[in-house]
Design a protein around this motif. Structure first.
Motif, short mmCIF file in Angstrom:
data_model
loop_
_atom_site.label_atom_id
_atom_site.label_comp_id
_atom_site.label_asym_id
_atom_site.label_seq_id
_atom_site.Cartn_x
_atom_site.Cartn_y
_atom_site.Cartn_z
N ASP A 89 -18.58 -6.01 -9.83
CA ASP A 89 -17.70 -7.06 -9.29
C ASP A 89 -18.55 -7.98 -8.41
O ASP A 89 -18.50 -7.92 -7.18
CB ASP A 89 -16.57 -6.42 -8.50
CG ASP A 89 -15.34 -7.30 -8.44
OD1 ASP A 89 -15.34 -8.38 -9.05
OD2 ASP A 89 -14.36 -6.91 -7.78
N HIS A 131 -16.28 -14.79 -9.91
CA HIS A 131 -17.34 -14.82 -8.91
C HIS A 131 -18.42 -15.84 -9.27
O HIS A 131 -18.88 -16.60 -8.41
CB HIS A 131 -17.98 -13.43 -8.79
CG HIS A 131 -17.13 -12.44 -8.07
ND1 HIS A 131 -16.21 -11.65 -8.72
CD2 HIS A 131 -17.03 -12.11 -6.76
CE1 HIS A 131 -15.60 -10.87 -7.85
NE2 HIS A 131 -16.08 -11.13 -6.65
N ASN A 166 -17.57 -16.23 3.92
CA ASN A 166 -16.54 -15.64 3.06
C ASN A 166 -15.27 -16.48 3.11
O ASN A 166 -14.18 -15.99 2.80
CB ASN A 166 -16.26 -14.18 3.42
CG ASN A 166 -15.49 -14.04 4.73
OD1 ASN A 166 -15.46 -14.95 5.55
ND2 ASN A 166 -14.86 -12.88 4.94
N PHE A 220 -12.71 -10.73 1.00
CA PHE A 220 -13.53 -9.61 0.52
C PHE A 220 -14.80 -10.09 -0.17
O PHE A 220 -15.78 -9.34 -0.23
CB PHE A 220 -12.72 -8.76 -0.46
CG PHE A 220 -11.61 -8.00 0.17
CD1 PHE A 220 -11.81 -6.74 0.69
CD2 PHE A 220 -10.34 -8.55 0.27
CE1 PHE A 220 -10.78 -6.03 1.28
CE2 PHE A 220 -9.30 -7.86 0.86
CZ PHE A 220 -9.52 -6.60 1.37
N ASP A 221 -14.80 -11.30 -0.71
CA ASP A 221 -15.97 -11.81 -1.43
C ASP A 221 -16.87 -12.58 -0.48
O ASP A 221 -16.52 -13.67 0.00
CB ASP A 221 -15.53 -12.71 -2.58
CG ASP A 221 -14.85 -11.93 -3.69
OD1 ASP A 221 -15.21 -10.76 -3.88
OD2 ASP A 221 -13.95 -12.47 -4.35
N ASN A 240 -20.50 -11.06 -3.70
CA ASN A 240 -20.13 -9.67 -4.00
C ASN A 240 -18.81 -9.31 -3.36
O ASN A 240 -18.50 -9.76 -2.25
CB ASN A 240 -21.20 -8.70 -3.49
CG ASN A 240 -22.47 -8.74 -4.31
OD1 ASN A 240 -22.65 -9.62 -5.13
ND2 ASN A 240 -23.35 -7.79 -4.07
N HIS A 241 -18.04 -8.49 -4.07
CA HIS A 241 -16.81 -7.95 -3.51
C HIS A 241 -17.19 -6.80 -2.57
O HIS A 241 -17.86 -5.85 -2.99
CB HIS A 241 -15.90 -7.44 -4.62
CG HIS A 241 -14.59 -6.90 -4.13
ND1 HIS A 241 -13.39 -7.51 -4.41
CD2 HIS A 241 -14.29 -5.83 -3.36
CE1 HIS A 241 -12.41 -6.83 -3.84
NE2 HIS A 241 -12.94 -5.79 -3.20
N HIS A 242 -16.75 -6.87 -1.31
CA HIS A 242 -17.09 -5.84 -0.34
C HIS A 242 -15.96 -4.84 -0.18
O HIS A 242 -14.78 -5.15 -0.42
CB HIS A 242 -17.46 -6.47 1.00
CG HIS A 242 -18.85 -7.03 1.00
ND1 HIS A 242 -19.89 -6.43 1.64
CD2 HIS A 242 -19.36 -8.11 0.36
CE1 HIS A 242 -21.01 -7.14 1.44
NE2 HIS A 242 -20.70 -8.16 0.65
N MET A 250 -6.62 -5.12 0.91
CA MET A 250 -6.25 -5.88 -0.29
C MET A 250 -4.81 -5.57 -0.69
O MET A 250 -4.54 -4.78 -1.58
CB MET A 250 -7.20 -5.58 -1.45
CG MET A 250 -7.00 -6.53 -2.62
SD MET A 250 -8.08 -6.20 -3.98
CE MET A 250 -9.62 -6.75 -3.31
N HIS A 276 -6.30 -12.55 -7.28
CA HIS A 276 -6.63 -12.22 -8.67
C HIS A 276 -5.39 -11.91 -9.50
O HIS A 276 -5.39 -12.09 -10.72
CB HIS A 276 -7.58 -11.02 -8.71
CG HIS A 276 -7.11 -9.85 -7.88
ND1 HIS A 276 -7.16 -9.87 -6.52
CD2 HIS A 276 -6.57 -8.67 -8.22
CE1 HIS A 276 -6.68 -8.73 -6.04
NE2 HIS A 276 -6.30 -7.99 -7.06
#
Length: 523
Positions: free
Chosen positions: A38, A61, A89, A99-100, A121-123, A131, A330
């Protein structure tokens, strides 16, 4: 630049970008990056144009990184030194939720900037509510990092690191993933300089110009090879039994300009729950859908993206305005390709696919284990992919995101979670001349005696994926807790005795069962 030189330099550049992305992925702490991919990784020229992306990564992304990287390069122009690393972010600048995290580092050669390397990157965690779609304001969703320097002239920003560590549930994981992003960007800069040394190049300006122009020309040529026209389509789906969303599209293929125009006027307004989509993220999946149908073989860069024009009204659900909550963007954003595919069926019926469930079902499981250590894991459960004109849909495949499913063994190693079942949901794909892919069944519980939190998102619970050209829809998704149907969109408190079951939707079929297609006419 001769064809031989171009091919040699271009192959080198693509290889080093993909290699650095793999190193970053393998160095990551969070399973969602390390195992599921991701992420995005790309190289930019000195002007801020994305030249090449890595082979791994999600469309959301990657195409958001193209926009965010250019913004950061322009914002910090004249204020970047060797050893600097930029970070943000901001959802409206980057990939749509906190999160990204985007990292960008300059590449210096002989005292001047010749390129930038960046990743999104998704953290694992960013604080706040996590989330879920529970927030009514973006500020409830976690830590906001405005565009700034995480590293300045080689020195880490200690204050910013302290702020990050103090605001997340799993600081070692988050900081470890930032280290993977930084090191891959810096080592990528070394690799670009080594490439320049091998080929006697002062910079990559000529290579970048050639690649981007060729990509744009080829994309416009591919568009001109399609029938001109304007087609309207609508995608409707429900997040809950009383929350309905529609995406309205007018798609125009302009042969004179060699452009595709995507106008989402008329789509639903933004909501006061965290499923709103920023323009960057909606555009990312819209351009992906067009490119994958019309010119999938072309490099994905600023040039090939330029002929695809996207618009949606400010304040709509796919162009939300601050401070709309966006943590689960998403859930809606991955439906954006669906009306595009439906519209493109009128122009290129042999290149589209039937609908799938949009976003994969997701789950965030967090809490304290029996030793008192905090855990926080995120994983996806793929549905079936829609069928194609001459091929069935693939089972348990995350379209349009492309993110992989995390092996259950890795998840069980990182948290006190136990998977009771993971299997294909046979027969869930829609029938047709080509049948849709099957979804899957995943069942799990947590073995800790302490209370735990579940944030789950499931799509296609109320509206099945639509068939194409007479194909049948796929089966609906199901979400159950202890064998009873439950509502997944909001954070829930759980105990050791609770069992969660997710049954994902199947992809839709393509063509009526009795319908025949002429193979010779397929591209």
């Amino acid at each position: 630049m001769s064809p031989l030189e171009l091919e040699q330099y271009w192959t080198n550049l693509r290889s080093l970008v993909s290699e650095r992305a793999k190193v970053m992925q393998r160095s990551a702490f969070a399973a969602v990056v390390r195992e599921a991919g991701d992420l995005a990784y790309a190289v930019f020229d000195a002007e801020g144009n994305m030249v090449a992306q890595a082979e791994t990564g999600t469309p959301g992304h990657v195409n958001c990184l193209e926009a965010c990287g250019k913004f950061l390069i322009e914002k910090f122009a004249g204020n970047i030194a060797e050893g600097d690393v930029l970070i943000t972010n901001d959802p409206w600048l980057g990939a749509g939720h906190y999160f990204d995290i985007t990292i960008l580092a300059p590449v210096f050669r002989n005292g001047k900037i010749i390129a930038y390397l960046g990743s999104t990157n998704h953290h694992a965690d960013i604080g706040g509510l996590g989330m879920s779609s529970m927030a009514i304001d973006v500020h409830q969703e976690g830590l906001s990092i405005p565009p700034m320097k995480l590293v300045e002239a080689g020195e880490p920003n200690a204050v910013l690191y302290d702020i990050i560590r103090s605001n997340v549930r799993v600081p070692d994981v988050v900081v470890g993933d930032l280290a993977a992003q930084i090191s891959s960007a810096l080592s990528g800069g070394v690799a670009i300089n080594e490439m320049c040394d091998r080929h006697g190049l002062d910079d990559i300006e000529e290579l970048s110009s050639e690649i981007i122009q060729r990509s744009e020309d080829a994309m416009r040529a591919a568009i001109r090879g399609c029938p001109a026209g304007t087609w309207a389509s609508r995608c409707e789906f429900e997040l809950t039994a009383d929350t309905s969303i529609h995406l309205d599209l007018r798609l125009t293929i302009d042969n004179e300009r060699g452009e595709v125009n995507l106008d989402f006027t008329g789509s639903s307004d933004q909501l006061n729950i965290g499923v709103n989509v920023v323009e960057n993220y909606a555009r990312a999946y819209a351009t992906f859908a067009v490119r994958s149908c019309l010119a999938a073989e072309l490099p994905n860069n600023t040039g090939s993206l330029r002929p695809i024009k996207f618009s949606a009204p400010a304040g709509s659900i796919i162009n939300c305005t601050y401070p709309a909550p966006v943590a689960s963007r998403h859930v809606v954003g991955m439906y954006v390709p669906m009306p595009i595919l439906d519209a493109l069926f009128n122009a290129v019926p042999d290149r589209v696919l039937a609908n799938g469930p949009g976003c994969p079902s997701t789950a965030v499981v967090s809490g304290l284990d029996d030793a008192g250590k905090h855990y926080n894991i995120f994983f996806t459960v793929a549905g079936g992919m829609g069928a194609r004109r001459l091929k069935p849909g693939m089972d348990a495949t995350n379209y349009p995101t492309g993110v992989r499913s995390t092996p259950v063994e890795m998840l069980e190693r990182e948290a006190p979670i136990v998977f009771i079942k993971k299997e294909l949901r046979r027969g869930s794909g829609g029938t047709g001349r080509q049948h849709g892919g099957d979804g899957q069944v995943v069942e799990f519980r947590v073995r800790s005696d302490k209370e735990w939190l579940l944030s789950a998102q499931c799509t296609a619970l109320h509206n099945p994926p639509n068939g194409m050209d007479g194909g049948d829809p796929g089966e609906l998704s199901r979400f159950l807790i202890n064998g009873k149907t439950a509502v997944p969109q909001f954070q829930q408190r759980m105990s050791r005795t609770d069992t969660v079951r997710i049954e994902t939707a199947g992809g839709a079929g393509f063509g009526a069962v009795e319908q025949q297609y002429d193979v010779k006419k397929q591209s």
